[in-house]
Design an enzyme around this catalytic site. Structure first.
Site, mmCIF file in Angstrom:
data_model
loop_
_atom_site.group_PDB
_atom_site.id
_atom_site.type_symbol
_atom_site.label_atom_id
_atom_site.label_comp_id
_atom_site.label_asym_id
_atom_site.label_seq_id
_atom_site.Cartn_x
_atom_site.Cartn_y
_atom_site.Cartn_z
ATOM 1 C CD GLU A 23 42.371 28.471 40.742
ATOM 2 O OE1 GLU A 23 42.714 29.624 40.405
ATOM 3 O OE2 GLU A 23 41.940 27.571 40.149
ATOM 4 C CE1 TYR A 67 28.738 57.841 41.647
ATOM 5 C CE2 TYR A 67 28.007 56.263 40.169
ATOM 6 C CZ TYR A 67 28.233 57.630 40.436
ATOM 7 O OH TYR A 67 28.434 58.419 39.493
ATOM 8 C CB ILE A 105 37.104 34.900 36.341
ATOM 9 C CG1 ILE A 105 37.891 34.888 35.021
ATOM 10 C CG2 ILE A 105 37.907 34.730 37.410
ATOM 11 C CD1 ILE A 105 39.062 35.950 34.974
ATOM 12 C CD GLU A 106 36.614 33.179 31.287
ATOM 13 O OE1 GLU A 106 37.243 33.193 30.518
ATOM 14 O OE2 GLU A 106 36.344 32.499 32.338
ATOM 15 C CE LYS A 121 41.259 32.791 39.872
ATOM 16 N NZ LYS A 121 41.265 31.652 39.673
#
Length: 106
Positions: free
Chosen positions: A13, A45, A63-64, A90
């Site tokens: 990954e 933005y 991903i946390e 993901k």
């Protein structure tokens, strides 16, 4: 926001990478920006996008971790933000089945 990045617990990954999606939702007192019509008085933005882009480029196992880094960086740059929510997905995770996405919200 859509990005290609290298996050995951598996070596493959982090080597190959995959697509990610990030949703950022927040509140802030926009009264001054609304009255002045000046971007300097608003949460820009474009800057939000660049902060997310910088943070998602740093490889992580979880991903946390990425989502929390994004949240901390946004709050550091824009202290006027309240009620900030960052959701990181993901896309097509390699879990051995047909899974559209997995995500975490912080």
């Amino acid at each position: 926001m859509q990005f290609y990045a290298h996050h995951g617990c598996f070596d493959e990954e982090r080597k190959v990478g995959t697509n990610f999606s990030v949703d950022v939702t927040f509140s802030y007192n926009a009264t001054v920006a609304a009255e002045t019509d000046n971007i300097a008085d608003a949460v820009n933005y474009a800057e939000v996008f660049n902060i997310v882009k910088e943070q998602i480029a740093i490889p992580s196992h979880l991903i946390e971790n990425v989502a929390m880094r994004i949240k901390k960086a946004l709050l550091e740059r824009f202290p006027s933000i309240t009620d900030l929510t960052v959701t990181l997905y993901k896309i097509n995770p390699p879990l051995g089945g047909s899974i559209e996405k997995v995500g975490v919200t912080v």
